[in-house]
Scaffold this motif. Structure first.
Motif, PDB file in Angstrom:
ATOM      1  N   MET B  66       0.827  -1.214   0.000  1.00 48.79           N
ATOM      2  CA  MET B  66       0.000   0.000   0.000  1.00 48.79           C
ATOM      3  C   MET B  66       0.862   1.266   0.000  1.00 48.79           C
ATOM      4  O   MET B  66       0.480   2.284  -0.560  1.00 48.79           O
ATOM      5  CB  MET B  66      -0.930   0.015   1.217  1.00 48.79           C
ATOM      6  CG  MET B  66      -2.072  -0.971   1.125  1.00 48.79           C
ATOM      7  SD  MET B  66      -3.178  -0.838   2.561  1.00 48.79           S
ATOM      8  CE  MET B  66      -4.116   0.650   2.146  1.00 48.79           C
ATOM      9  N   ARG B  68       3.797   1.501  -1.463  1.00 48.06           N
ATOM     10  CA  ARG B  68       4.281   1.668  -2.843  1.00 48.06           C
ATOM     11  C   ARG B  68       3.168   2.194  -3.744  1.00 48.06           C
ATOM     12  O   ARG B  68       3.400   3.050  -4.602  1.00 48.06           O
ATOM     13  CB  ARG B  68       4.843   0.339  -3.360  1.00 48.06           C
ATOM     14  CG  ARG B  68       6.195  -0.022  -2.737  1.00 48.06           C
ATOM     15  CD  ARG B  68       6.905  -1.128  -3.507  1.00 48.06           C
ATOM     16  NE  ARG B  68       6.204  -2.407  -3.390  1.00 48.06           N
ATOM     17  CZ  ARG B  68       6.477  -3.337  -2.456  1.00 48.06           C
ATOM     18  NH1 ARG B  68       7.441  -3.127  -1.576  1.00 48.06           N
ATOM     19  NH2 ARG B  68       5.796  -4.466  -2.422  1.00 48.06           N
ATOM     20  N   ASP B  69       1.929   1.703  -3.513  1.00 50.55           N
ATOM     21  CA  ASP B  69       0.792   2.212  -4.299  1.00 50.55           C
ATOM     22  C   ASP B  69       0.621   3.717  -4.094  1.00 50.55           C
ATOM     23  O   ASP B  69       0.350   4.462  -5.027  1.00 50.55           O
ATOM     24  CB  ASP B  69      -0.507   1.503  -3.892  1.00 50.55           C
ATOM     25  CG  ASP B  69      -0.579   0.073  -4.417  1.00 50.55           C
ATOM     26  OD1 ASP B  69       0.167  -0.243  -5.371  1.00 50.55           O
ATOM     27  OD2 ASP B  69      -1.384  -0.714  -3.876  1.00 50.55           O
ATOM     28  N   ARG B  70       0.797   4.151  -2.876  1.00 49.42           N
ATOM     29  CA  ARG B  70       0.636   5.581  -2.568  1.00 49.42           C
ATOM     30  C   ARG B  70       1.680   6.396  -3.332  1.00 49.42           C
ATOM     31  O   ARG B  70       1.387   7.418  -3.911  1.00 49.42           O
ATOM     32  CB  ARG B  70       0.715   5.761  -1.040  1.00 49.42           C
ATOM     33  CG  ARG B  70       0.789   7.112  -0.495  1.00 49.42           C
ATOM     34  CD  ARG B  70      -0.423   7.942  -0.149  1.00 49.42           C
ATOM     35  NE  ARG B  70      -1.661   7.420   0.378  1.00 49.42           N
ATOM     36  CZ  ARG B  70      -2.791   8.171   0.402  1.00 49.42           C
ATOM     37  NH1 ARG B  70      -2.802   9.419  -0.028  1.00 49.42           N
ATOM     38  NH2 ARG B  70      -3.889   7.660   0.853  1.00 49.42           N
ATOM     39  N   VAL B  72       3.251   5.548  -6.158  1.00 47.68           N
ATOM     40  CA  VAL B  72       2.941   5.549  -7.596  1.00 47.68           C
ATOM     41  C   VAL B  72       1.785   6.506  -7.878  1.00 47.68           C
ATOM     42  O   VAL B  72       1.805   7.273  -8.841  1.00 47.68           O
ATOM     43  CB  VAL B  72       2.600   4.118  -8.081  1.00 47.68           C
ATOM     44  CG1 VAL B  72       2.143   4.139  -9.539  1.00 47.68           C
ATOM     45  CG2 VAL B  72       3.805   3.205  -7.919  1.00 47.68           C
ATOM     46  N   SER B  73       0.799   6.497  -7.010  1.00 45.97           N
ATOM     47  CA  SER B  73      -0.343   7.388  -7.199  1.00 45.97           C
ATOM     48  C   SER B  73       0.086   8.856  -7.128  1.00 45.97           C
ATOM     49  O   SER B  73      -0.327   9.670  -7.953  1.00 45.97           O
ATOM     50  CB  SER B  73      -1.416   7.081  -6.148  1.00 45.97           C
ATOM     51  OG  SER B  73      -2.565   7.858  -6.383  1.00 45.97           O
ATOM     52  N   LEU B  74       0.940   9.176  -6.165  1.00 43.60           N
ATOM     53  CA  LEU B  74       1.399  10.564  -6.041  1.00 43.60           C
ATOM     54  C   LEU B  74       2.231  10.984  -7.249  1.00 43.60           C
ATOM     55  O   LEU B  74       2.120  12.096  -7.747  1.00 43.60           O
ATOM     56  CB  LEU B  74       2.230  10.746  -4.765  1.00 43.60           C
ATOM     57  CG  LEU B  74       1.452  10.631  -3.457  1.00 43.60           C
ATOM     58  CD1 LEU B  74       2.406  10.775  -2.272  1.00 43.60           C
ATOM     59  CD2 LEU B  74       0.350  11.675  -3.365  1.00 43.60           C
ATOM     60  N   HIS B  76       2.059   9.683 -10.341  1.00 43.04           N
ATOM     61  CA  HIS B  76       1.444   9.582 -11.668  1.00 43.04           C
ATOM     62  C   HIS B  76      -0.038   9.924 -11.742  1.00 43.04           C
ATOM     63  O   HIS B  76      -0.541  10.190 -12.825  1.00 43.04           O
ATOM     64  CB  HIS B  76       1.658   8.168 -12.227  1.00 43.04           C
ATOM     65  CG  HIS B  76       3.099   7.796 -12.326  1.00 43.04           C
ATOM     66  ND1 HIS B  76       3.919   8.263 -13.324  1.00 43.04           N
ATOM     67  CD2 HIS B  76       3.881   7.033 -11.513  1.00 43.04           C
ATOM     68  CE1 HIS B  76       5.139   7.795 -13.144  1.00 43.04           C
ATOM     69  NE2 HIS B  76       5.150   7.041 -12.052  1.00 43.04           N
ATOM     70  N   ALA B  77      -0.752   9.881 -10.633  1.00 39.03           N
ATOM     71  CA  ALA B  77      -2.207  10.068 -10.733  1.00 39.03           C
ATOM     72  C   ALA B  77      -2.676  11.368 -10.089  1.00 39.03           C
ATOM     73  O   ALA B  77      -3.454  12.109 -10.684  1.00 39.03           O
ATOM     74  CB  ALA B  77      -2.931   8.885 -10.085  1.00 39.03           C
ATOM     75  N   ASN B  78      -2.211  11.656  -8.889  1.00 37.76           N
ATOM     76  CA  ASN B  78      -2.803  12.765  -8.148  1.00 37.76           C
ATOM     77  C   ASN B  78      -2.281  14.120  -8.602  1.00 37.76           C
ATOM     78  O   ASN B  78      -1.137  14.253  -9.025  1.00 37.76           O
ATOM     79  CB  ASN B  78      -2.592  12.572  -6.641  1.00 37.76           C
ATOM     80  CG  ASN B  78      -3.345  11.370  -6.129  1.00 37.76           C
ATOM     81  OD1 ASN B  78      -2.753  10.430  -5.614  1.00 37.76           O
ATOM     82  ND2 ASN B  78      -4.641  11.369  -6.313  1.00 37.76           N
ATOM     83  N   ILE B  79      -3.168  15.102  -8.496  1.00 37.40           N
ATOM     84  CA  ILE B  79      -2.835  16.463  -8.913  1.00 37.40           C
ATOM     85  C   ILE B  79      -2.791  17.336  -7.670  1.00 37.40           C
ATOM     86  O   ILE B  79      -3.756  17.382  -6.891  1.00 37.40           O
ATOM     87  CB  ILE B  79      -3.892  16.970  -9.905  1.00 37.40           C
ATOM     88  CG1 ILE B  79      -3.803  16.147 -11.193  1.00 37.40           C
ATOM     89  CG2 ILE B  79      -3.708  18.462 -10.187  1.00 37.40           C
ATOM     90  CD1 ILE B  79      -4.976  16.327 -12.107  1.00 37.40           C
ATOM     91  N   PHE B  80      -1.668  17.961  -7.439  1.00 38.35           N
ATOM     92  CA  PHE B  80      -1.529  18.836  -6.274  1.00 38.35           C
ATOM     93  C   PHE B  80      -0.415  19.826  -6.566  1.00 38.35           C
ATOM     94  O   PHE B  80       0.402  19.611  -7.467  1.00 38.35           O
ATOM     95  CB  PHE B  80      -1.235  18.035  -4.999  1.00 38.35           C
ATOM     96  CG  PHE B  80      -0.135  17.033  -5.148  1.00 38.35           C
ATOM     97  CD1 PHE B  80       1.188  17.399  -4.922  1.00 38.35           C
ATOM     98  CD2 PHE B  80      -0.405  15.724  -5.540  1.00 38.35           C
ATOM     99  CE1 PHE B  80       2.219  16.483  -5.082  1.00 38.35           C
ATOM    100  CE2 PHE B  80       0.624  14.798  -5.708  1.00 38.35           C
ATOM    101  CZ  PHE B  80       1.936  15.172  -5.475  1.00 38.35           C
ATOM    102  N   GLU B  81      -0.427  20.904  -5.802  1.00 37.39           N
ATOM    103  CA  GLU B  81       0.571  21.938  -6.024  1.00 37.39           C
ATOM    104  C   GLU B  81       1.945  21.432  -5.584  1.00 37.39           C
ATOM    105  O   GLU B  81       2.066  20.763  -4.550  1.00 37.39           O
ATOM    106  CB  GLU B  81       0.182  23.167  -5.194  1.00 37.39           C
ATOM    107  CG  GLU B  81       0.985  24.398  -5.498  1.00 37.39           C
ATOM    108  CD  GLU B  81       0.491  25.578  -4.660  1.00 37.39           C
ATOM    109  OE1 GLU B  81      -0.731  25.834  -4.610  1.00 37.39           O
ATOM    110  OE2 GLU B  81       1.349  26.243  -4.049  1.00 37.39           O
ATOM    111  N   LEU B 156      -3.335  16.710   1.791  1.00 35.84           N
ATOM    112  CA  LEU B 156      -2.113  16.049   2.234  1.00 35.84           C
ATOM    113  C   LEU B 156      -1.694  15.052   1.164  1.00 35.84           C
ATOM    114  O   LEU B 156      -2.391  14.077   0.929  1.00 35.84           O
ATOM    115  CB  LEU B 156      -2.336  15.345   3.582  1.00 35.84           C
ATOM    116  CG  LEU B 156      -1.074  14.799   4.264  1.00 35.84           C
ATOM    117  CD1 LEU B 156      -1.204  14.868   5.782  1.00 35.84           C
ATOM    118  CD2 LEU B 156      -0.771  13.363   3.849  1.00 35.84           C
ATOM    119  N   ALA B 157      -0.590  15.349   0.490  1.00 34.19           N
ATOM    120  CA  ALA B 157      -0.119  14.453  -0.572  1.00 34.19           C
ATOM    121  C   ALA B 157       1.093  13.673  -0.064  1.00 34.19           C
ATOM    122  O   ALA B 157       1.016  12.469   0.146  1.00 34.19           O
ATOM    123  CB  ALA B 157       0.215  15.257  -1.821  1.00 34.19           C
TER     124      ALA B 157
END
Ligand code: FES
Ligand SMILES: [Fe+2]
Lengths: 423, 160
Positions: B66, B68-70, B72-74, B76-81, B156-157
């Motif tokens: 989980m 590592r998933d977080r 990868v998501s940060l 490649h997927a999530n949008i944040f400043e 919170l990223a």
């Protein structure tokens, strides 16, 4: 109707209105509604102290007599309590003596509440119980003879609960709570709150943007696959989904959006997905975060229901949340995610709910972008109060409810908002 | 354990903590999961829930996958400043449980700098950790960041 020309040569705004909506269908919203202090103050009067019901708490947060919680209606601090007889009460957290906040704790249990400043004390319903030195002492005079404690209670709100959701109103004009929720919304509230719930804790998020931008966001299924790229990035198929976008028929201020799996099509798609997984791209190593135990009639993955003005009921897979939206001036809002489960959850299901809490809230895989987006709007629009947004998606088909490529709920919201605000 | 061994242990665990914050503060997120065991637990939990014995946090993972998933998501997927963190830690206390297991308690403050160049105290809290000795050295079996700053500003990223 008298009108004054504006210096920019834009459409003339009627002189007595703070905001001018150039179209009647809610498809053009003047940006000043997101930044004007005057409009914000009027919202506090006409919306939050007007004929609406504001969500305060889950009954499960204050289960025992004496339990209380500090919260807000709009930006007015209020305390919601359960009295000795088990009934709910709420009062404005402003001492009837000289205005100090009486209750200084976020939560607790108390048989009475006393103000620290001069120790006036109040019962759980906010009635004045005692005033120190009321009858004076020795030669020193106390309160005047005509001082009547019954006239100096804390300001009390009307409180009602619907299936464990506690709401309050300042207004005598508000309809009963079930009528306020309305025929379209109640079945969806019943769906989630069909059995007793257990409060699991909250998370809080603070955004430097106007509270109504968040309301637009949760009435906007159009952004879901554009802004939130989690599913796409991890190659998670979402085929055979059935969408719903339903407004409340009375005033359009409440709404529900659902996304539901067609169970047969979905299993076929998963087989395909197995084949596709040979492809490049990202895969979740722990897919349980998107697991789904069927709990209701339909296999609905997303249930996002707004109950105006400060509640969003959410079920995403097996996470259940009552989000409370609190305005903090024109430029800020606080969002409080109240997570819950059912009292009869198995340990496995409870663990799944906690795991799926990773999807939503301030660090949520499919929600963290929302406050980023509302802040971008706030920053982008601040200098152009008279400019408007363009809210057109599916405008030619206002009756369509089986779509999530639509902005119809947002338009309905703004029409209802204009009515309440007198714009 | 004699004095010398105690000091050595404290020093080793302090180094682990320093490495942990260095990974987060210098954008080496891919290294972050490697500081945990496979069966680890990681949570970022508001103090108000912890105090009431309520389980909900803003992040909760119960295995290394989980984490590592977080990442990868940060990535490649999530949008944040764009932003950076600086972790300040203090007050490290260690309590050995057995020869290969130690509980740790420490304070942290995270200063966040966003794209506009403004730095703010983003989160203050405490770490409650359990570390275990592995072939690769000490690793977190459990790390709970319990934060006092009850409201998360915007989102919170990056993990804490
Ligand atoms: S202000 Fe509350 S007792 Fe005086
Ligand atoms: Fe969203």
């Amino acid at each position: 109707m008298s009108a004054v020309p504006t210096s920019e040569g834009a459409a003339p705004a009627p002189a007595h209105k703070l905001a001018f909506f150039p179209r009647e269908d809610g498809s053009r919203v003047p940006y000043e509604v997101f930044s004007s202090q005057e409009i914000y103050d009027l919202e506090q009067e006409r919306i939050f102290r007007g004929p609406t019901w504001s969500f305060l708490a889950l009954e499960a947060e204050i289960p025992k007599p004496g339990d209380y919680k500090s919260t807000f209606v709009g930006d007015t601090p209020v305390v919601v309590t359960r009295s000795e007889d088990g009934e709910l009460a709420a009062w404005v957290n402003r001492c009837s003596h000289r205005g100090a906040m009486v209750c200084r704790n976020a939560r607790g249990n108390a048989s009475s509440h006393s103000c620290v400043y001069h120790q006036w004390s109040f019962d759980q319903r906010g009635n004045l119980l005692g005033v120190p030195f009321r009858r004076g002492q020795k030669h020193m005079t106390g309160m005047p003879k005509d001082f009547d404690p019954k006239c100096h209670s804390l300001r009390q709100l009307k409180v009602e609960s619907y299936r464990g959701l506690v709401f309050a109103t300042f207004s005598d004009e508000a309809p009963t709570l079930p009528d306020y929720l309305g025929n379209e919304m109640r079945p969806w509230v019943d769906r989630i709150f069909h059995k007793p719930v257990e409060y699991l804790g909250c998370t809080r998020q603070y955004s430097q943007s106007n509270w109504k931008l968040y309301y637009e966001n949760v009435k906007d299924p159009y952004h879901a696959s554009m802004l939130h790229l989690f599913h796409t990035t991890f190659n998670i198929f979402r085929v055979g989904m059935h969408a719903r976008s339903l407004p409340d028929a009375t005033h359009g201020l409440h709404s529900i959006i659902t996304v539901t799996k067609n169970e047969e099509e979905t299993s076929a798609a998963y087989k395909q997905q197995g084949i596709r997984s040979m492809d490049d791209g990202f895969r979740l190593e722990d897919e349980s975060v998107l697991g789904h135990v069927k709990e209701y009639d339909e296999l609905t993955t997303n249930h996002i229901q707004t109950i105006f003005p400060q509640l969003v009921i959410q079920q995403i897979h097996n996470t259940l949340v009552a989000r409370q939206l609190l305005p903090k001036g024109p430029d800020n809002f606080e969002l409080i995610f109240h997570f819950f489960g059912y009292t009869d959850d198995t340990p496995e299901l409870r663990e799944l709910r906690l795991k799926q809490a990773n999807l939503v809230g301030p660090a949520g895989y499919i929600s963290m972008e929302d406050t980023e987006a509302t802040e971008l709007v706030q920053r982008g629009t601040r200098r152009d109060p008279k400019a408007t947004s363009v809210i057109e998606m599916a405008r030619d088909n206002p009756g369509q409810q089986d779509s999530n490529i639509t902005e119809s709920l947002i338009r309905r919201f703004w029409v209802g908002y204009q009515q309440l605000m007198g714009f | 354990m004699d004095k010398m061994e105690q000091m050595l242990l404290w020093f080793e665990l302090h180094s682990l903590q320093e490495r942990y914050v260095s990974v987060l503060d210098n954008d080496r997120l891919e290294e972050w999961p490697t500081l945990f065991t496979e069966d680890c637990e990681y949570g970022v939990i508001p103090k108000e829930n912890e105090d009431m014995g309520l389980p909900v946090g803003v992040i909760w993972c119960n295995n290394q996958r989980m984490l590592r998933d977080r990442v990868v998501s940060l990535r490649h997927a999530n949008i944040f400043e764009a932003h950076s963190y600086r972790h300040m830690t203090s007050g490290l206390q260690i309590t050995p449980v057995d020869a290969d297991t130690v509980d740790m308690l420490s304070n942290y403050v995270v200063v966040q700098t966003r794209a506009n160049g403004e730095s703010q105290v983003y989160q203050a809290g405490r770490y409650e950790d359990r570390v275990v000795r592995t072939a690769e050295g000490w690793r977190f079996q459990k790390k709970r960041a319990i934060f006092d700053t009850s409201r998360v500003q915007t989102l919170l990223a990056t993990p804490i």
